[in-house]
Design an enzyme around this catalytic site. Structure first.
Site, short mmCIF file in Angstrom:
data_model
loop_
_atom_site.label_atom_id
_atom_site.label_comp_id
_atom_site.label_asym_id
_atom_site.label_seq_id
_atom_site.Cartn_x
_atom_site.Cartn_y
_atom_site.Cartn_z
N ASP A 17 0.85 -1.19 0.00
CA ASP A 17 0.00 0.00 0.00
C ASP A 17 0.89 1.24 0.00
OD1 ASP A 17 -2.61 1.31 0.36
OD2 ASP A 17 -1.78 1.90 2.28
N ASP A 112 -3.36 2.35 -5.64
CA ASP A 112 -2.16 2.35 -4.80
C ASP A 112 -2.03 1.12 -3.90
OD1 ASP A 112 -3.90 2.91 -2.61
OD2 ASP A 112 -2.31 4.05 -1.64
N GLU A 113 -2.79 0.07 -4.20
CA GLU A 113 -2.85 -1.04 -3.25
C GLU A 113 -3.05 -2.36 -3.98
OE1 GLU A 113 -5.96 -2.07 0.23
OE2 GLU A 113 -6.03 -0.06 -0.56
#
Ligand code: DCP
Ligand code: CA
Length: 363
Positions: A17, A112-113
């Site tokens: 993350d 983003d993860e």
């Protein structure tokens, strides 16, 4: 402790993350923002909410999804930086390229993860810890941004772990540590257990996974049905959900927040315009994502004072149905309107239906 009779080898799952993602991209590209409280939002908007905030801003209590006005009250020096989605997408593409250089078993959860299943990776003699460390180093080298990672034998624990040593941190939960880790785990830390579910669990005296273990599966099922069963398993560190590289989209929507609240008489014109915009974007998206079917429509209205209502119906896209849904939403409140959203509920391509790690049932 729960004994397992399975001889299956332990899985190795990494959850990565990015740290304060949008804000970090802005700080990287504008060094004058270094160590300053910044947040991503609309700089001239009187209305609207923030997408995220730098760690400096978080010290003042500024958070993602907070109304800009409220954030400015908490931190008058807050710098509101306009969103540059293209820059975030570019950074995201580089990060995902790094993940995919290890395995195709990469399940993106957002820009983003992602979960990465490295069980079959031979890099670093199969050490998930070393692979995770190397991924964080490569992310920094290729993008100038930091990320945090969690390593565990299943998805839900890897996700919790990635949050433990943020920012720029790594947290490993070894198989031998799983039992003690879950026993101490607060139930509300589990992804998908929202405030309402947490309240219901607390009403039964359940705060930690150790409490669930002591409560037992019979009581969990009695009080919480199938969600109780799922939670009982998680509370014993059992989560067999696979890392699924073809995560399916469940809805496609467009919404608009107004700078000034709008009178309800304008609601239909705005909704109709949004619907046309939605149809256009959806048909473009479908070119790269064939096979999806629209199974329903959703209309969301947020009123002055943040009361939000959503009305949906299983049907084909149809402007008359949208109008009737809007009218139903408008009947629920008498105030002016702050936001309108229109969305399609989707069914994935037939040959590719799958189960995902989802705990919506807890809400
Ligand atoms: N985002 C958004 N609206 C939200 C939440 C997030 O637009 N309500 C965007 C901005 C974030 C990005 O998604 O930068 C990733 O969201 P995260 O929840 O992972 O938050 P951050 O990456 O900003 O912070 P953290 O370091 O806590 O992960
Ligand atoms: Ca993040």
């Amino acid at each position: 402790m729960l004994k397992t009779t399975s001889n299956k080898p332990q899985r190795k799952i990494i959850h990565v993350d990015m740290d304060c993602f949008f804000a970090a991209v802005e700080i990287r590209d504008n060094p004058e923002y270094q160590n300053k409280p910044i947040a991503i939002g609309h700089p001239t908007a009187k209305r609207g909410v923030l997408a995220t905030a730098s760690y400096e801003a978080r010290k003042y209590g500024v958070r993602a999804a907070m109304p800009t006005q409220m954030a400015l009250k908490k931190c008058p020096k807050l710098i509101i930086v306009p969103m540059r989605m293209e820059a975030y997408k570019e950074a995201s593409a580089k990060v995902f390229e790094i993940f995919k250089s290890y395995t195709h078993l990469v399940q993106g959860l957002s820009l983003d993860e992602a979960f990465i299943d490295v069980s079959e990776c031979s890099n670093h003699q199969g050490s998930a810890t070393l692979i995770a460390q190397e991924i964080l180093t490569k992310i920094y080298e290729k993008t100038g941004l930091t990320a945090s990672a969690g390593v565990a034998n299943c998805k839900f624990l890897a996700k919790i772990a990635s949050d433990r040593n943020k920012p720029n941190g790594l947290c490993i939960i070894k198989p031998s540590e799983v039992d003690s880790f879950v026993r101490a785990l607060e139930i509300r830390e589990i992804s998908g257990v929202g405030p309402k579910s947490a309240e219901k669990l607390q009403a039964q005296g359940l705060y930690t996974c150790a409490d669930i273990q002591a409560f037992g599966i019979v009581q969990m099922e009695k009080h919480f049905g199938t969600s109780g069963d799922k939670l009982w398993k998680l509370a014993h560190g059992i989560d067999n959900s696979p890392v699924n590289p073809n995560r399916q989209r469940k809805s496609f929507s467009k919404e608009r927040t107004f700078e000034e609240d709008r009178p309800r008489e304008e609601a239909w014109d705005i909704t109709y315009e949004l619907f046309n915009h939605l149809k256009e974007s959806f048909s473009k998206w479908k070119q790269n994502n064939p096979g999806y079917k629209v199974t329903g429509i959703e209309v969301k209205v947020r009123y002055t004072g943040f009361i939000t209502t959503t009305v949906s119906q299983k049907c084909k896209p149809d402007q008359y149905i949208i109008k009737s849904l809007l009218l139903r939403a408008l009947e629920r409140n008498s105030g002016d309107i702050r936001l309108i959203g229109v969305g399609f509920q989707l069914a994935p391509p037939k040959d590719n239906i799958q189960i995902e790690m989802e705990f919506d049932a807890f809400e």
